[in-house]
Design a protein around this motif. Structure first.
Motif, PDB file in Angstrom:
ATOM      1  N   ASN A  58      83.946 -34.774 -25.769  1.00 55.94           N
ATOM      2  CA  ASN A  58      83.088 -34.988 -26.928  1.00 55.94           C
ATOM      3  C   ASN A  58      82.007 -36.042 -26.683  1.00 55.94           C
ATOM      4  N   HIS A  59      82.195 -36.851 -25.650  1.00 54.48           N
ATOM      5  CA  HIS A  59      81.238 -37.925 -25.378  1.00 54.48           C
ATOM      6  C   HIS A  59      80.533 -37.724 -24.042  1.00 54.48           C
ATOM      7  N   ARG A  60      80.368 -36.475 -23.654  1.00 55.99           N
ATOM      8  CA  ARG A  60      79.727 -36.185 -22.371  1.00 55.99           C
ATOM      9  C   ARG A  60      78.317 -36.760 -22.308  1.00 55.99           C
ATOM     10  N   LYS A  61      77.596 -36.719 -23.428  1.00 58.09           N
ATOM     11  CA  LYS A  61      76.234 -37.260 -23.446  1.00 58.09           C
ATOM     12  C   LYS A  61      76.248 -38.768 -23.199  1.00 58.09           C
ATOM     13  N   ALA A  62      77.178 -39.464 -23.828  1.00 59.75           N
ATOM     14  CA  ALA A  62      77.274 -40.916 -23.668  1.00 59.75           C
ATOM     15  C   ALA A  62      77.630 -41.285 -22.238  1.00 59.75           C
ATOM     16  N   PHE A  63      78.546 -40.526 -21.625  1.00 58.71           N
ATOM     17  CA  PHE A  63      78.918 -40.809 -20.239  1.00 58.71           C
ATOM     18  C   PHE A  63      77.756 -40.528 -19.296  1.00 58.71           C
ATOM     19  N   ALA A  64      77.015 -39.465 -19.578  1.00 63.62           N
ATOM     20  CA  ALA A  64      75.843 -39.153 -18.756  1.00 63.62           C
ATOM     21  C   ALA A  64      74.815 -40.279 -18.846  1.00 63.62           C
ATOM     22  N   GLU A  65      74.612 -40.798 -20.051  1.00 65.91           N
ATOM     23  CA  GLU A  65      73.652 -41.888 -20.232  1.00 65.91           C
ATOM     24  C   GLU A  65      74.095 -43.144 -19.492  1.00 65.91           C
ATOM     25  N   CYS A  66      75.396 -43.393 -19.459  1.00 67.35           N
ATOM     26  CA  CYS A  66      75.907 -44.555 -18.726  1.00 67.35           C
ATOM     27  C   CYS A  66      75.716 -44.368 -17.214  1.00 67.35           C
ATOM     28  N   LEU A  67      75.931 -43.167 -16.736  1.00 63.15           N
ATOM     29  CA  LEU A  67      75.711 -42.890 -15.311  1.00 63.15           C
ATOM     30  C   LEU A  67      74.244 -43.052 -14.947  1.00 63.15           C
ATOM     31  N   THR A  77      80.220 -48.726 -13.114  1.00 63.50           N
ATOM     32  CA  THR A  77      81.459 -48.612 -13.880  1.00 63.50           C
ATOM     33  C   THR A  77      81.688 -47.177 -14.326  1.00 63.50           C
ATOM     34  N   ALA A  78      80.609 -46.490 -14.687  1.00 64.91           N
ATOM     35  CA  ALA A  78      80.730 -45.079 -15.068  1.00 64.91           C
ATOM     36  C   ALA A  78      81.161 -44.232 -13.875  1.00 64.91           C
ATOM     37  N   CYS A  79      80.624 -44.533 -12.697  1.00 64.07           N
ATOM     38  CA  CYS A  79      81.032 -43.817 -11.486  1.00 64.07           C
ATOM     39  C   CYS A  79      82.514 -44.051 -11.190  1.00 64.07           C
ATOM     40  N   GLU A  80      82.964 -45.277 -11.398  1.00 65.11           N
ATOM     41  CA  GLU A  80      84.377 -45.600 -11.176  1.00 65.11           C
ATOM     42  C   GLU A  80      85.277 -44.830 -12.133  1.00 65.11           C
ATOM     43  N   LEU A  81      84.804 -44.614 -13.352  1.00 63.10           N
ATOM     44  CA  LEU A  81      85.579 -43.819 -14.312  1.00 63.10           C
ATOM     45  C   LEU A  81      85.752 -42.393 -13.798  1.00 63.10           C
TER      46      LEU A  81
END
Length: 213
Positions: A58-67, A77-81
Motif C-alpha cells: 500500500n505504500h509502494r509510492k512512499a518507498f519509491a520516493e525514499c529510494l 536506508t530504503a535500499c537496506e529495507l
C-alpha cells in the motif's frame, strides 16, 4: 500462506502518518526511522505476516520516493529495507513484490553518486539472490541507455541472474537477455565488456545450442 499473527507489534497507523507526507527537511529523519523499524522487523515470520505485506504494498509510492530521494542517508536506508525484506522472504519476495522496487532502484543506478549506485545494485542483487527474477527483464530494457553507470549496473544484474537461475527459469527471458550479452561483449566500457564475456560463458553452458546461433 500469509499469517495475520500479532506476535510482532508494529504501529502501522503512525508509520502511515509519516510516510504519506511529502519529504521535507523536517520529516525525512522520521521517514528514515520508519524504514529502519520495518527493516528490523524483517525476520522470517514477520516478512510473511499479512498486515506487514499489505502495508508494504500500500505504500509502494512512499518507498519509491525514499529510494529516489537526493538524501544519501534516506535512500541508503530504503535500499537496506529492500535487502532485509528480500533476504527474509526468499522466493516469497518475488511473489508479493515482483516489480515494487525494481524501477526506482534502476533509476538510482543512473546517478553519479557512487554510494547510491552501489547500494542500489546491492539491493537488486539481493532480490535476485532471493529468487526474484523480475529485475532481469527490467535491466535488459534499461541497458539500452547511454548512461554508463546504468549500463554497468544492468549488465551486472543480468550476469547475476544468468549465474543464479537454472536454465528453465531463464528460458522465458532469452529474447531479453541474449541481445544484451551479445551487445555487451563489444561495449565501449571495459566493465561492461568483461562482465558480458564472463556471463556469456555461463549462458553458453546453460544453453549450448543457442549460444552457437
Amino acid at each position: 500462506m500469509l499469517s495475520s499473527s500479532k506476535a510482532v507489534q508494529l504501529n502501522y497507523h503512525d508509520f502511515n502518518e509519516v510516510l504519506k507526507e511529502p519529504e521535507t527537511e523536517h520529516n525525512w529523519a522520521a521517514k528514515e526511522t520508519v524504514l529502519k523499524t520495518l527493516s528490523a522487523a524483517c525476520h522470517s515470520s514477520i516478512a510473511q505476516n499479512h498486515d506487514f505485506v499489505v502495508f508494504i504494498k500500500n505504500h509502494r509510492k512512499a518507498f519509491a520516493e525514499c529510494l529516489l530521494t537526493e538524501r544519501t542517508r534516506l535512500s541508503g536506508t530504503a535500499c537496506e529495507l529492500v535487502e532485509k525484506l528480500s533476504t527474509a522472504m526468499g522466493r516469497d519476495f518475488g511473489v508479493h513484490f515482483p516489480d515494487l522496487f525494481t524501477g526506482p532502484l534502476l533509476k538510482v543506478c543512473a546517478r553519479t553518486n557512487k554510494v547510491m549506485v552501489t547500494r542500489s545494485v546491492k539491493a537488486l542483487n539481493s532480490m535476485v539472490n532471493a529468487g526474484c527474477v523480475a529485475p532481469l527483464p527490467k535491466a535488459c530494457q534499461a541497458f539500452s541507455t547511454n548512461n554508463k553507470s546504468l549500463r554497468i549496473a544492468c549488465i551486472g544484474i543480468v550476469a547475476t541472474c544468468v549465474a543464479h537461475f537454472p536454465s528453465q527459469e531463464l528460458e522465458p527471458y532469452l529474447a531479453s537477455f541474449e541481445p544484451v550479452l551479445k551487445e555487451g561483449v563489444s561495449d565501449a566500457a571495459p566493465e561492461v565488456r568483461d562482465t558480458s564475456r564472463k556471463s556469456f560463458k555461463i549462458y553458453a553452458e546453460k544453453f549450448p545450442d543457442r549460444s552457437q546461433m
